[in-house]
Design a protein around this motif. Structure first.
Motif, PDB file in Angstrom:
ATOM      1  N   LEU A   3       0.970  -1.308   0.060  1.00 19.75           N
ATOM      2  CA  LEU A   3       0.113  -0.083  -0.064  1.00 19.75           C
ATOM      3  C   LEU A   3       0.646   1.350   0.014  1.00 19.75           C
ATOM      4  O   LEU A   3       0.733   2.179  -0.830  1.00 19.75           O
ATOM      5  N   LEU A   4       1.977   1.238   1.024  1.00 18.15           N
ATOM      6  CA  LEU A   4       2.747   2.412   0.843  1.00 18.15           C
ATOM      7  C   LEU A   4       3.142   2.654  -0.415  1.00 18.15           C
ATOM      8  O   LEU A   4       3.550   3.746  -0.910  1.00 18.15           O
ATOM      9  N   ARG A   5       3.720   1.469  -1.197  1.00 14.42           N
ATOM     10  CA  ARG A   5       4.458   1.615  -2.284  1.00 14.42           C
ATOM     11  C   ARG A   5       3.444   2.236  -3.541  1.00 14.42           C
ATOM     12  O   ARG A   5       3.870   3.038  -4.352  1.00 14.42           O
ATOM     13  N   ARG A   6       2.245   1.797  -3.370  1.00  9.68           N
ATOM     14  CA  ARG A   6       1.180   2.340  -4.419  1.00  9.68           C
ATOM     15  C   ARG A   6       1.029   3.856  -4.199  1.00  9.68           C
ATOM     16  O   ARG A   6       0.917   4.643  -5.056  1.00  9.68           O
ATOM     17  N   ILE A   7       0.770   4.398  -2.835  1.00  7.12           N
ATOM     18  CA  ILE A   7       0.741   5.822  -2.386  1.00  7.12           C
ATOM     19  C   ILE A   7       1.894   6.442  -2.928  1.00  7.12           C
ATOM     20  O   ILE A   7       1.838   7.624  -3.416  1.00  7.12           O
ATOM     21  N   GLU A   8       3.234   5.885  -2.818  1.00  9.24           N
ATOM     22  CA  GLU A   8       4.336   6.441  -3.239  1.00  9.24           C
ATOM     23  C   GLU A   8       4.474   6.634  -4.932  1.00  9.24           C
ATOM     24  O   GLU A   8       4.794   7.707  -5.342  1.00  9.24           O
ATOM     25  N   TYR A   9       4.025   5.751  -5.479  1.00  7.94           N
ATOM     26  CA  TYR A   9       4.005   5.672  -6.836  1.00  7.94           C
ATOM     27  C   TYR A   9       2.842   6.742  -7.487  1.00  7.94           C
ATOM     28  O   TYR A   9       3.014   7.549  -8.518  1.00  7.94           O
ATOM     29  N   ILE A  10       1.865   6.838  -6.579  1.00 12.08           N
ATOM     30  CA  ILE A  10       0.566   8.182  -7.148  1.00 12.08           C
ATOM     31  C   ILE A  10       1.469   9.419  -6.778  1.00 12.08           C
ATOM     32  O   ILE A  10       1.327  10.424  -7.762  1.00 12.08           O
ATOM     33  N   ASN A  11       2.229   9.539  -5.555  1.00 10.82           N
ATOM     34  CA  ASN A  11       2.976  10.779  -5.243  1.00 10.82           C
ATOM     35  C   ASN A  11       3.890  11.120  -6.522  1.00 10.82           C
ATOM     36  O   ASN A  11       4.285  12.200  -7.083  1.00 10.82           O
ATOM     37  N   VAL A  12       4.528  10.110  -7.188  1.00 12.09           N
ATOM     38  CA  VAL A  12       5.696  10.192  -8.126  1.00 12.09           C
ATOM     39  C   VAL A  12       4.808  10.647  -9.432  1.00 12.09           C
ATOM     40  O   VAL A  12       5.157  11.358 -10.306  1.00 12.09           O
ATOM     41  N   LEU A  13       3.759   9.974  -9.641  1.00  7.79           N
ATOM     42  CA  LEU A  13       2.911  10.352 -11.146  1.00  7.79           C
ATOM     43  C   LEU A  13       2.570  11.725 -10.879  1.00  7.79           C
ATOM     44  O   LEU A  13       2.273  12.570 -11.768  1.00  7.79           O
ATOM     45  N   ILE A  14       1.763  12.357  -9.674  1.00  7.26           N
ATOM     46  CA  ILE A  14       1.394  13.679  -9.503  1.00  7.26           C
ATOM     47  C   ILE A  14       2.782  14.405  -9.613  1.00  7.26           C
ATOM     48  O   ILE A  14       2.494  15.594 -10.175  1.00  7.26           O
ATOM     49  N   GLY A 140      -1.047  19.935  -1.784  1.00  6.91           N
ATOM     50  CA  GLY A 140       0.499  19.777  -1.924  1.00  6.91           C
ATOM     51  C   GLY A 140       0.795  19.497  -0.422  1.00  6.91           C
ATOM     52  O   GLY A 140       1.792  18.365  -0.094  1.00  6.91           O
ATOM     53  N   ALA A 141       0.242  20.122   0.657  1.00  7.91           N
ATOM     54  CA  ALA A 141       0.820  19.644   2.115  1.00  7.91           C
ATOM     55  C   ALA A 141      -0.034  18.343   2.135  1.00  7.91           C
ATOM     56  O   ALA A 141       0.799  17.592   3.044  1.00  7.91           O
ATOM     57  N   LEU A 142      -0.961  17.741   1.846  1.00  4.24           N
ATOM     58  CA  LEU A 142      -1.404  16.518   2.276  1.00  4.24           C
ATOM     59  C   LEU A 142      -0.525  15.596   1.610  1.00  4.24           C
ATOM     60  O   LEU A 142      -0.182  14.495   2.194  1.00  4.24           O
ATOM     61  N   LEU A 143      -0.202  15.652   0.302  1.00  4.83           N
ATOM     62  CA  LEU A 143       0.771  14.714  -0.420  1.00  4.83           C
ATOM     63  C   LEU A 143       2.192  14.756   0.347  1.00  4.83           C
ATOM     64  O   LEU A 143       2.602  13.616   0.434  1.00  4.83           O
ATOM     65  N   ILE A 144       2.643  15.563   0.669  1.00  2.00           N
ATOM     66  CA  ILE A 144       4.010  15.754   1.413  1.00  2.00           C
ATOM     67  C   ILE A 144       3.915  15.133   2.720  1.00  2.00           C
ATOM     68  O   ILE A 144       4.902  14.554   3.122  1.00  2.00           O
ATOM     69  N   THR A 145       2.630  15.320   3.666  1.00  2.00           N
ATOM     70  CA  THR A 145       2.518  14.761   4.771  1.00  2.00           C
ATOM     71  C   THR A 145       2.424  13.279   4.692  1.00  2.00           C
ATOM     72  O   THR A 145       2.886  12.552   5.685  1.00  2.00           O
ATOM     73  N   VAL A 146       1.718  12.860   3.666  1.00  2.00           N
ATOM     74  CA  VAL A 146       1.445  11.312   3.489  1.00  2.00           C
ATOM     75  C   VAL A 146       2.978  10.692   3.082  1.00  2.00           C
ATOM     76  O   VAL A 146       3.152   9.632   3.735  1.00  2.00           O
ATOM     77  N   GLN A 147       3.587  11.166   2.308  1.00  2.00           N
ATOM     78  CA  GLN A 147       5.004  10.760   1.850  1.00  2.00           C
ATOM     79  C   GLN A 147       5.934  11.008   3.076  1.00  2.00           C
ATOM     80  O   GLN A 147       6.569   9.980   3.435  1.00  2.00           O
ATOM     81  N   GLY A 148       5.586  11.832   4.085  1.00  2.00           N
ATOM     82  CA  GLY A 148       6.446  11.925   5.312  1.00  2.00           C
ATOM     83  C   GLY A 148       6.137  10.690   6.018  1.00  2.00           C
ATOM     84  O   GLY A 148       7.002  10.130   6.883  1.00  2.00           O
ATOM     85  N   VAL A 149       5.002  10.323   6.257  1.00  2.00           N
ATOM     86  CA  VAL A 149       4.510   9.171   6.912  1.00  2.00           C
ATOM     87  C   VAL A 149       5.054   8.042   6.505  1.00  2.00           C
ATOM     88  O   VAL A 149       5.618   6.909   7.131  1.00  2.00           O
ATOM     89  N   ILE A 150       5.016   7.648   5.254  1.00  2.00           N
ATOM     90  CA  ILE A 150       5.771   6.788   4.177  1.00  2.00           C
ATOM     91  C   ILE A 150       7.296   6.533   4.855  1.00  2.00           C
ATOM     92  O   ILE A 150       7.744   5.543   5.056  1.00  2.00           O
ATOM     93  N   GLU A 151       8.065   7.736   4.602  1.00  2.00           N
ATOM     94  CA  GLU A 151       9.195   7.776   4.968  1.00  2.00           C
ATOM     95  C   GLU A 151       9.823   7.410   6.404  1.00  2.00           C
ATOM     96  O   GLU A 151      10.655   6.876   6.930  1.00  2.00           O
ATOM     97  N   ALA A 169      13.589   1.598  -5.837  1.00  2.00           N
ATOM     98  CA  ALA A 169      14.837   1.091  -6.407  1.00  2.00           C
ATOM     99  C   ALA A 169      16.009   2.047  -6.598  1.00  2.00           C
ATOM    100  O   ALA A 169      17.110   1.568  -6.459  1.00  2.00           O
ATOM    101  N   ASP A 170      15.573   3.159  -6.870  1.00  2.83           N
ATOM    102  CA  ASP A 170      16.669   4.314  -6.896  1.00  2.83           C
ATOM    103  C   ASP A 170      15.888   5.504  -6.495  1.00  2.83           C
ATOM    104  O   ASP A 170      14.986   5.529  -6.113  1.00  2.83           O
ATOM    105  N   ALA A 171      16.907   6.736  -6.156  1.00  2.00           N
ATOM    106  CA  ALA A 171      16.410   7.864  -5.815  1.00  2.00           C
ATOM    107  C   ALA A 171      15.412   8.620  -6.783  1.00  2.00           C
ATOM    108  O   ALA A 171      14.929   9.858  -6.454  1.00  2.00           O
ATOM    109  N   GLN A 172      15.367   8.138  -8.089  1.00  4.90           N
ATOM    110  CA  GLN A 172      14.456   8.631  -8.963  1.00  4.90           C
ATOM    111  C   GLN A 172      13.113   8.368  -8.987  1.00  4.90           C
ATOM    112  O   GLN A 172      12.399   9.059  -9.625  1.00  4.90           O
ATOM    113  N   GLY A 173      12.696   7.523  -7.971  1.00  3.32           N
ATOM    114  CA  GLY A 173      11.398   7.063  -7.797  1.00  3.32           C
ATOM    115  C   GLY A 173      10.860   6.104  -8.781  1.00  3.32           C
ATOM    116  O   GLY A 173       9.745   5.745  -8.881  1.00  3.32           O
TER     117      GLY A 173
END
Length: 177
Positions: A3-14, A140-151, A169-173
């Motif tokens: 689930l966390l990887r999927r959310i991260e993937y959505i953040n990458v797409l956005i 934007g604040a919601l996205l970075i907060t969710v990504q902060g939880v993932i981190e 796999a790499d820092a490029q997302g």
């Protein structure tokens, strides 16, 4: 973790989609320069639009920047310590990010809600609605907060097991899913 990887993937797409706003801002700025200095006819709209474009870009690309590890960091302690200590420091940083993010999400929502409900207009001649830029602040604040939880979760796992392979796999997302 899936689930966390999927959310991260959505953040990458956005983040990748929003990154194209920079080109729109450049076009608007170039148009203003040409209109002002070549034709002697500056626009009344370019300044306000570039503020909105670059403001939305700045807040909406934050989570993507966090994924790529491109935020400004002072790594005085990170390169000299064990992986567990590095993960602990990242967890502390994430805790501050999450607190900041929760406050910004809360305030951003109410700023957006007021602008929407009262049809708040800017103070320029064109009187544009303010809700779109305030919505971008909230999102934007919601996205970075969710990504902060993932981190933070990633850091907790690395504290327990420093050899875990839980990040992109790499820092490029790329290869997140």
């Amino acid at each position: 973790m899936k689930l966390l990887r999927r959310i991260e993937y959505i953040n990458v797409l956005i983040g990748k989609a929003v990154s194209f706003l920079i080109w729109i801002g450049i076009v608007v700025l170039c148009w203003e320069v040409v209109a002002r200095y070549v034709f002697g006819a500056p626009t009344i709209w370019a300044h306000g639009y570039t503020q909105r474009i670059f403001g939305a870009y700045f807040v909406m690309v934050g989570a993507y920047t966090l994924i790529r590890r491109n935020h400004v960091r002072v790594d005085l302690l990170l390169g000299t310590a064990s992986p567990r200590f590095n993960a602990f420091l990242d967890l502390v940083n994430c805790a501050f990010l999450i607190v900041w993010g929760v406050v910004l999400v809360w305030e951003g929502f109410w700023l957006f809600e007021d602008a929407w409900r009262f049809n708040e207009l800017d103070d320029s001649v064109l009187r544009h609605p303010m809700w779109p830029i305030k919505l971008s602040l909230f999102l934007g604040a919601l996205l970075i907060t969710v990504q902060g939880v993932i981190e933070a979760v990633r850091s907790l796992v690395l504290i327990v097991n420093p050899d875990a392979d839980i990040g992109p796999a790499d820092a490029q997302g790329s290869e997140i899913l």
